[in-house]
Scaffold this motif. Structure first.
Motif, PDB file in Angstrom:
ATOM      1  N   VAL A   1       0.840  -1.207   0.000  1.00 28.12           N
ATOM      2  CA  VAL A   1       0.000   0.000   0.000  1.00 28.12           C
ATOM      3  C   VAL A   1       0.873   1.254   0.000  1.00 28.12           C
ATOM      4  N   LEU A   2       1.902   1.266   0.830  1.00 24.62           N
ATOM      5  CA  LEU A   2       2.806   2.423   0.879  1.00 24.62           C
ATOM      6  C   LEU A   2       3.533   2.604  -0.437  1.00 24.62           C
ATOM      7  N   TRP A   3       3.971   1.508  -1.019  1.00 24.07           N
ATOM      8  CA  TRP A   3       4.679   1.563  -2.304  1.00 24.07           C
ATOM      9  C   TRP A   3       3.754   2.096  -3.403  1.00 24.07           C
ATOM     10  N   GLY A   4       2.491   1.641  -3.401  1.00 20.25           N
ATOM     11  CA  GLY A   4       1.563   2.067  -4.433  1.00 20.25           C
ATOM     12  C   GLY A   4       1.115   3.509  -4.287  1.00 20.25           C
ATOM     13  N   SER A   5       1.133   4.012  -3.057  1.00 19.64           N
ATOM     14  CA  SER A   5       0.661   5.383  -2.831  1.00 19.64           C
ATOM     15  C   SER A   5       1.795   6.387  -2.672  1.00 19.64           C
ATOM     16  N   ALA A   6       3.050   5.933  -2.824  1.00 19.13           N
ATOM     17  CA  ALA A   6       4.189   6.838  -2.665  1.00 19.13           C
ATOM     18  C   ALA A   6       4.185   7.887  -3.763  1.00 19.13           C
ATOM     19  N   PRO A   7       4.516   9.131  -3.437  1.00 19.86           N
ATOM     20  CA  PRO A   7       4.569  10.175  -4.465  1.00 19.86           C
ATOM     21  C   PRO A   7       5.702   9.926  -5.436  1.00 19.86           C
ATOM     22  N   ALA A   8       5.585  10.478  -6.605  1.00 18.46           N
ATOM     23  CA  ALA A   8       6.626  10.314  -7.619  1.00 18.46           C
ATOM     24  C   ALA A   8       7.941  10.907  -7.130  1.00 18.46           C
TER      25      ALA A   8
ATOM     26  N   ALA B   1      10.657   8.533  -1.700  1.00 17.84           N
ATOM     27  CA  ALA B   1      10.414   7.788  -0.466  1.00 17.84           C
ATOM     28  C   ALA B   1      10.746   6.310  -0.615  1.00 17.84           C
ATOM     29  N   PHE B   2      10.825   5.848  -1.858  1.00 18.22           N
ATOM     30  CA  PHE B   2      11.147   4.444  -2.094  1.00 18.22           C
ATOM     31  C   PHE B   2      12.444   4.302  -2.892  1.00 18.22           C
ATOM     32  N   ASP B   3      13.406   5.151  -2.566  1.00 16.78           N
ATOM     33  CA  ASP B   3      14.727   5.050  -3.186  1.00 16.78           C
ATOM     34  C   ASP B   3      15.449   3.842  -2.611  1.00 16.78           C
ATOM     35  N   LYS B   4      15.681   2.843  -3.462  1.00 10.58           N
ATOM     36  CA  LYS B   4      16.382   1.633  -3.023  1.00 10.58           C
ATOM     37  C   LYS B   4      17.659   1.429  -3.834  1.00 10.58           C
ATOM     38  N   SER B   5      18.294   2.552  -4.208  1.00  8.94           N
ATOM     39  CA  SER B   5      19.482   2.481  -5.053  1.00  8.94           C
ATOM     40  C   SER B   5      20.665   1.815  -4.353  1.00  8.94           C
TER      41      SER B   5
ATOM     42  N   PHE C   1      11.608 -11.409  -1.080  1.00 10.57           N
ATOM     43  CA  PHE C   1      12.669 -11.150  -2.056  1.00 10.57           C
ATOM     44  C   PHE C   1      12.181 -10.354  -3.269  1.00 10.57           C
ATOM     45  N   PRO C   2      11.161 -10.827  -3.992  1.00 10.79           N
ATOM     46  CA  PRO C   2      10.729 -10.025  -5.152  1.00 10.79           C
ATOM     47  C   PRO C   2      10.065  -8.714  -4.781  1.00 10.79           C
ATOM     48  N   ILE C   3       9.292  -8.723  -3.674  1.00 10.97           N
ATOM     49  CA  ILE C   3       8.572  -7.510  -3.278  1.00 10.97           C
ATOM     50  C   ILE C   3       9.529  -6.403  -2.869  1.00 10.97           C
ATOM     51  N   VAL C   4      10.530  -6.756  -2.075  1.00 10.19           N
ATOM     52  CA  VAL C   4      11.449  -5.755  -1.548  1.00 10.19           C
ATOM     53  C   VAL C   4      12.561  -5.406  -2.526  1.00 10.19           C
TER      54      VAL C   4
END
Length: 202
Positions: free
Chosen positions: A46-53, A61-65, A196-199
């Motif tokens: 839910v957080l991933w889907g609603s995160a702002p661009a 907010a979902f920078d996983k570099s 694994f795939p989700i994260v």
């Protein structure tokens, strides 16, 4: 003679009943664990889907570099292999081969410990880059979910080591502890297969 046979039959029935009770208790426990990890995963999605661009050229907010899917892929292979050795341990004790059962459980525990060491190394890389649970939303979820999973792996490793010593005194007709431990271990592995795939790949 008939009395002895009846007593033996009654004892066998007691073993079966005890085995079924132990299995039911483990399934009830795993059901509660499924709900907990299910809630974690659902909240993450839910957080991933609603995160702002992203506004910083990365992932916002979902920078996983700083995340390494290669390390996670290696750890996935380790856990899959550990599930195989756990299956072999149950198969061995069901045939009365306590020695092989012990060997396979120790191998499973070693693979679990390897998983934890790799995860600790991965955490150290994050902390070395000044990345922690408060870095962004993603890493908050990452440390929460993988941390809880790691605790479950650690508990499994401890139980495997204990059971490896206990199995020598175990009646191969009454091996509920080994099977229950196998159910727990397969659950832990299955959780990682979802994480694994989700994260790492989404």
């Amino acid at each position: 003679m008939e009395h002895a046979a009846a007593a033996h039959g009654h004892g066998a029935e007691d073993h079966v009943a005890s085995f079924e009770r132990a299995r039911m208790a483990m399934w009830l426990f795993l059901s509660s664990e499924i709900m907990m990890f299910g809630a974690f995963i659902a909240a993450y999605v839910v957080l991933w889907g609603s995160a702002p661009a992203a506004t910083d050229g990365h992932g916002g907010a979902f920078d996983k570099s700083h995340l390494s899917w290669k390390i996670a892929c290696f750890n996935t292979a380790v856990l899959i292999l550990s599930s195989f050795t756990m299956v072999k341990s149950v198969n061995a004790i069901s045939k009365g081969n306590r020695g092989k059962c012990e060997d396979y459980m120790i191998a499973t525990a070693a693979l679990g410990a390897l998983f934890l060491c790799v995860k600790a190394y991965e955490y150290s890389l994050k902390f070395g880059d000044n990345i922690g649970p408060d870095t962004n939303v993603f890493y908050g979820c990452y440390f929460l979910m993988t941390g809880f999973h790691g605790i479950h792996v650690l508990i499994g490793v401890i139980l495997l080591i204990w059971c490896a010593f206990y199995v020598k005194r175990m009646d191969h007709h009454h091996y509920a502890p080994v099977e229950n431990l196998a159910l727990y271990w397969h659950f832990v592995d299955l959780v990682w297969i979802f994480l694994f795939p989700i994260v790492y790949l989404l």
